[in-house]
Design an enzyme around this catalytic site. Structure first.
Site, PDB file in Angstrom:
ATOM      1  N   ARG A  46      -0.589  14.857  12.816  1.00  0.00           N
ATOM      2  CA  ARG A  46      -0.182  14.316  12.095  1.00  0.00           C
ATOM      3  C   ARG A  46       0.227  15.784  11.032  1.00  0.00           C
ATOM      4  O   ARG A  46      -1.316  15.760   9.641  1.00  0.00           O
ATOM      5  CB  ARG A  46      -1.110  13.735  10.807  1.00  0.00           C
ATOM      6  CG  ARG A  46      -1.515  12.224  11.740  1.00  0.00           C
ATOM      7  CD  ARG A  46      -1.364  11.549  10.665  1.00  0.00           C
ATOM      8  NE  ARG A  46      -0.512   9.983   9.890  1.00  0.00           N
ATOM      9  CZ  ARG A  46      -0.565   9.480   9.364  1.00  0.00           C
ATOM     10  NH1 ARG A  46      -2.403   9.083   8.969  1.00  0.00           N
ATOM     11  NH2 ARG A  46       0.000   8.585   8.285  1.00  0.00           N
TER      12      ARG A  46
ATOM     13  N   LYS B  52       0.584  -0.852  -0.688  1.00  0.00           N
ATOM     14  CA  LYS B  52      -0.227   0.411   0.263  1.00  0.00           C
ATOM     15  C   LYS B  52       0.602   1.305  -0.161  1.00  0.00           C
ATOM     16  O   LYS B  52       0.670   2.632  -0.876  1.00  0.00           O
ATOM     17  CB  LYS B  52      -0.605  -0.215   0.997  1.00  0.00           C
ATOM     18  CG  LYS B  52      -2.004   1.179   1.733  1.00  0.00           C
ATOM     19  CD  LYS B  52      -2.735   1.349   3.022  1.00  0.00           C
ATOM     20  CE  LYS B  52      -2.042   1.701   4.302  1.00  0.00           C
ATOM     21  NZ  LYS B  52      -1.041   3.351   3.942  1.00  0.00           N
ATOM     22  N   ASN B  53       2.035   1.450   0.825  1.00  0.00           N
ATOM     23  CA  ASN B  53       2.542   2.627   0.534  1.00  0.00           C
ATOM     24  C   ASN B  53       3.290   2.752   0.008  1.00  0.00           C
ATOM     25  O   ASN B  53       3.960   3.626  -0.482  1.00  0.00           O
ATOM     26  CB  ASN B  53       3.254   2.392   2.556  1.00  0.00           C
ATOM     27  CG  ASN B  53       2.427   2.699   3.613  1.00  0.00           C
ATOM     28  OD1 ASN B  53       1.196   2.815   3.948  1.00  0.00           O
ATOM     29  ND2 ASN B  53       2.757   2.436   4.211  1.00  0.00           N
TER      30      ASN B  53
ATOM     31  N   ASP C  81       3.266   0.896  11.831  1.00  0.00           N
ATOM     32  CA  ASP C  81       2.618   0.321  11.837  1.00  0.00           C
ATOM     33  C   ASP C  81       3.018  -0.892  12.460  1.00  0.00           C
ATOM     34  O   ASP C  81       1.668  -1.381  11.660  1.00  0.00           O
ATOM     35  CB  ASP C  81       2.856   0.365  10.247  1.00  0.00           C
ATOM     36  CG  ASP C  81       3.030   2.000   9.468  1.00  0.00           C
ATOM     37  OD1 ASP C  81       1.800   2.378  10.534  1.00  0.00           O
ATOM     38  OD2 ASP C  81       3.088   2.037   8.503  1.00  0.00           O
TER      39      ASP C  81
ATOM     40  N   CYS D 113      -5.964   8.124   9.362  1.00  0.00           N
ATOM     41  CA  CYS D 113      -6.362   7.532  10.113  1.00  0.00           C
ATOM     42  C   CYS D 113      -6.207   8.382  11.105  1.00  0.00           C
ATOM     43  O   CYS D 113      -5.301   9.498  11.407  1.00  0.00           O
ATOM     44  CB  CYS D 113      -5.476   7.003  10.269  1.00  0.00           C
ATOM     45  SG  CYS D 113      -5.904   5.151   9.532  1.00  0.00           S
TER      46      CYS D 113
ATOM     47  N   ARG E  61      -8.750  -0.259   4.680  1.00  0.00           N
ATOM     48  CA  ARG E  61      -8.591   0.966   3.346  1.00  0.00           C
ATOM     49  C   ARG E  61      -6.994   0.478   3.227  1.00  0.00           C
ATOM     50  O   ARG E  61      -6.451   0.868   2.510  1.00  0.00           O
ATOM     51  CB  ARG E  61      -8.042   1.649   4.146  1.00  0.00           C
ATOM     52  CG  ARG E  61      -9.420   2.831   5.169  1.00  0.00           C
ATOM     53  CD  ARG E  61      -8.843   3.776   5.857  1.00  0.00           C
ATOM     54  NE  ARG E  61      -7.486   5.064   5.392  1.00  0.00           N
ATOM     55  CZ  ARG E  61      -7.443   5.492   5.351  1.00  0.00           C
ATOM     56  NH1 ARG E  61      -8.532   6.367   6.767  1.00  0.00           N
ATOM     57  NH2 ARG E  61      -5.999   5.844   4.655  1.00  0.00           N
TER      58      ARG E  61
HETATM   59  C1  UD1 Z   1       4.460   7.010   6.587  1.00  0.00           C
HETATM   60  C2  UD1 Z   1       3.139   5.618   6.652  1.00  0.00           C
HETATM   61  C3  UD1 Z   1       2.731   5.181   7.407  1.00  0.00           C
HETATM   62  C4  UD1 Z   1       3.184   5.133   8.893  1.00  0.00           C
HETATM   63  C5  UD1 Z   1       4.433   6.710   8.467  1.00  0.00           C
HETATM   64  C6  UD1 Z   1       5.813   6.273   9.819  1.00  0.00           C
HETATM   65  C7  UD1 Z   1       2.579   6.134   3.752  1.00  0.00           C
HETATM   66  C8  UD1 Z   1       1.199   5.928   2.731  1.00  0.00           C
HETATM   67  N1  UD1 Z   1       2.114   6.506   4.908  1.00  0.00           N
HETATM   68  O1  UD1 Z   1       3.002   8.146   6.501  1.00  0.00           O
HETATM   69  O2  UD1 Z   1       2.183   4.314   7.327  1.00  0.00           O
HETATM   70  O3  UD1 Z   1       2.907   5.203  10.108  1.00  0.00           O
HETATM   71  O4  UD1 Z   1       4.893   6.784   7.180  1.00  0.00           O
HETATM   72  O5  UD1 Z   1       6.605   5.221   9.115  1.00  0.00           O
HETATM   73  O6  UD1 Z   1       3.494   5.474   3.658  1.00  0.00           O
HETATM   74  N2  UD1 Z   1       5.512  14.856  10.772  1.00  0.00           N
HETATM   75  C9  UD1 Z   1       5.236  16.115  10.838  1.00  0.00           C
HETATM   76  N3  UD1 Z   1       5.412  17.360  10.308  1.00  0.00           N
HETATM   77  C10 UD1 Z   1       5.317  16.753   9.010  1.00  0.00           C
HETATM   78  C11 UD1 Z   1       4.719  14.950   8.430  1.00  0.00           C
HETATM   79  C12 UD1 Z   1       5.416  14.383   9.611  1.00  0.00           C
HETATM   80  O7  UD1 Z   1       6.070  16.383  12.315  1.00  0.00           O
HETATM   81  O8  UD1 Z   1       5.104  17.648   7.796  1.00  0.00           O
HETATM   82  C13 UD1 Z   1       5.496  14.067  11.707  1.00  0.00           C
HETATM   83  C14 UD1 Z   1       4.728  13.036  12.001  1.00  0.00           C
HETATM   84  O9  UD1 Z   1       3.307  13.857  12.682  1.00  0.00           O
HETATM   85  C15 UD1 Z   1       4.856  11.626  12.367  1.00  0.00           C
HETATM   86  C16 UD1 Z   1       6.223  11.700  11.603  1.00  0.00           C
HETATM   87  O10 UD1 Z   1       6.985  12.946  11.746  1.00  0.00           O
HETATM   88  O11 UD1 Z   1       4.932  11.693  14.140  1.00  0.00           O
HETATM   89  C17 UD1 Z   1       6.215  10.798  10.615  1.00  0.00           C
HETATM   90  O12 UD1 Z   1       5.577  10.849   9.437  1.00  0.00           O
HETATM   91  P1  UD1 Z   1       5.813  10.792   8.479  1.00  0.00           P
HETATM   92  O13 UD1 Z   1       7.114   9.805   7.991  1.00  0.00           O
HETATM   93  O14 UD1 Z   1       5.789  11.722   7.455  1.00  0.00           O
HETATM   94  O15 UD1 Z   1       4.714   9.894   7.955  1.00  0.00           O
HETATM   95  P2  UD1 Z   1       3.882   9.758   6.910  1.00  0.00           P
HETATM   96  O16 UD1 Z   1       4.558  10.490   5.534  1.00  0.00           O
HETATM   97  O17 UD1 Z   1       2.622  10.556   7.334  1.00  0.00           O
END
Ligand code: UD1
Length: 422
Positions: free
Chosen positions: A121, A22-23, A304, A116, A396
């Site tokens: 986030r 998925k990711n 995850d 989710c 999902r």
């Molecule tokens: C991706 C994965 C998700 C996984 C996560 C962490 C996908 C579609 N989803 O989510 O399944 O749980 O990586 O391995 O690939 N953060 C900020 N500001 C930002 C972006 C992130 O503060 O602009 C924080 C988030 O709140 C979180 C951390 O950084 O605490 C990690 O987030 P991130 O690595 O960005 O996760 P996703 O890309 O959303």
């Protein structure tokens, strides 16, 4: 509304083939926008999240055709640069379209993404990345517009190795003028998959899988055919449900190197694991031993898998300590497990699990994708019947979840609006 009805007390035994990731699929679907032609994808999981990505692509002017096991995406007519708000709200990953639209048009309009509910986030790291590349950002009542004349490569040092921000930076930089270097980049295997397909399309990217990624902008990409990597979280889920039920399982079409920390932790609980090429065989002991886990960015233990592994440990011998370092709201499923008899205390980002002998079936609610999958596992292992509502969360991210589990010993019915589906 749909629900799962699970008859518990089952042992998971048999073989299961892992679906495409998925990711990895989500950013790759967005990347198809950068190619002004046809992108053919194999092994895309048929789940709600990929369907939503295709809906957004269509709204932007793309054409998506399904033929047996392949998806053909034609983006030659994409001229829109605005992501519809109602679709943006439905999934967090919609934000990944912003990088692709900026790469193509140097312009994108969107609103804050949904998804989710596992924590705040924010998207500040994504926006900072765009700003670093000289893109202007204006915000107006929750709508964000990004634009600039010409994107020029730059050095981007991420404050945190965010997966999504790293992917967005790659997408914007692919067709930019000159060189972009991302430091403190996320190292997840799905980022390597994104690099691989983009390079096959003619991009010039090096370093994915390490903390420094170097992108030399090219002027054009070309048509491509690509096989998406296996889903490491789905593989981990099946290993854990077999471990929890004292079962034995063979996982096929999996990349074991991508789940090394999980394999080590399962071995610590007493599971015997054998790895051969694209296959993992695992035999669980009668009762698992308690272990501690701490979630970390890759190559650490994946967030995850936190709810899934913690649920496995609810019936292990001894006390396990779980530390969630990535998302502050990722313990919502715990209240539901407690209804099934689990003994878990939450203190800030730590969960203390006192292993009990048995869980008991109950009526519970899925609170997010992985937490929902964890409740399914608990239902399979528990004595008696478990009803899980809100299973839209689970649909999902897991392809044919109940069919795959029923093939290896579970007894799960999917009931939609009171009608038995499976
Ligand atoms: C991706 C994965 C998700 C996984 C996560 C962490 C996908 C579609 N989803 O989510 O399944 O749980 O990586 O391995 O690939 N953060 C900020 N500001 C930002 C972006 C992130 O503060 O602009 C924080 C988030 O709140 C979180 C951390 O950084 O605490 C990690 O987030 P991130 O690595 O960005 O996760 P996703 O890309 O959303």
């Amino acid at each position: 509304m749909s629900e799962y009805i699970i008859k518990g007390g089952r042992k998971i035994e048999g073989e299961v083939k892992i679906s495409g990731s998925k990711n990895a699929s989500l950013p790759i679907i967005a990347a198809s926008i950068l190619n002004q032609g046809t992108t053919t994808l194999y092994n895309v999981p048929d789940i709600h999240d990929t369907q939503m990505m295709f809906e957004i692509l269509k709204k932007l002017g793309g054409k998506v055709t399904k033929k047996k096991n392949k998806i053909i995406i034609d983006t030659s007519k994409i001229s829109e640069y605005e992501i519809p708000e109602e679709l943006m709200r439905q999934m967090r990953s919609s934000v990944i379209f912003v990088g692709a639209l900026l790469g193509k048009h140097s312009k994108a309009t969107f609103s804050y993404p949904g998804g989710c509910d596992i924590g705040a986030r924010p998207i500040d790291l994504h926006l900072k990345t765009f700003e670093k590349l000289g893109i202007n950002i204006s915000k107006n009542y929750g709508n964000i517009t990004c634009n600039c004349d010409k994107i020029i490569g730059e050095k981007i040092d991420l404050d945190f190795p965010s997966v999504g921000a790293t992917e967005n930076a790659i997408l914007v930089a692919c067709l930019a003028k000159g060189e972009t270097i991302i430091t403190n980049a996320a190292k997840e295997p799905e980022i390597i998959d994104l690099q691989n397909i983009l390079n096959k399309m003619g991009a010039n990217i090096k370093g994915a899988g390490t903390d420094t990624i170097q992108i030399n902008g090219v002027t054009k990409l070309k048509d491509v055919s690509y096989n998406i990597m296996p889903d490491r979280i789905e593989a981990g889920t099946f290993l854990c449900v077999a471990a929890m039920t004292g079962g034995n399982i063979t996982i096929k079409e999996v990349e074991a190197n991508n789940i090394t920390p999980l394999i080590h932790k399962l071995e610590e609980t007493g599971c015997k694991i054998e790895i051969q090429k694209n296959e993992i065989k695992m035999q669980a002991p009668k009762r698992l031993k308690a272990v501690d886990i701490k979630t970390m960015p890759y190559p650490g233990f994946p967030t995850d898998m936190q709810s899934i592994f913690a649920t496995t440990l609810t019936i292990a011998k001894g006390t396990s300590i779980i530390t969630e370092n990535l998302f502050e709201n990722r313990y919502k499923y715990v209240q539901e497990l407690i209804r099934m008899g689990a003994k878990i205390d939450i203190e800030g980002k730590t969960a203390i699990i006192k292993g009990i002998k048995k869980l008991y079936g109950a009526n519970v609610t899925a609170t997010d994708l992985r937490g929902g999958a964890a409740l399914v596992m608990a239902g399979i292992a528990a004595k008696g019947e478990t009803k899980i509502n809100n299973i839209e969360y689970i649909l999902r991210g897991y392809e044919k979840f109940e069919q795959k589990l029923n093939n290896i010993g579970a007894n799960i019915k999917l009931v939609k609006n009171g009608i038995n589906i499976f």
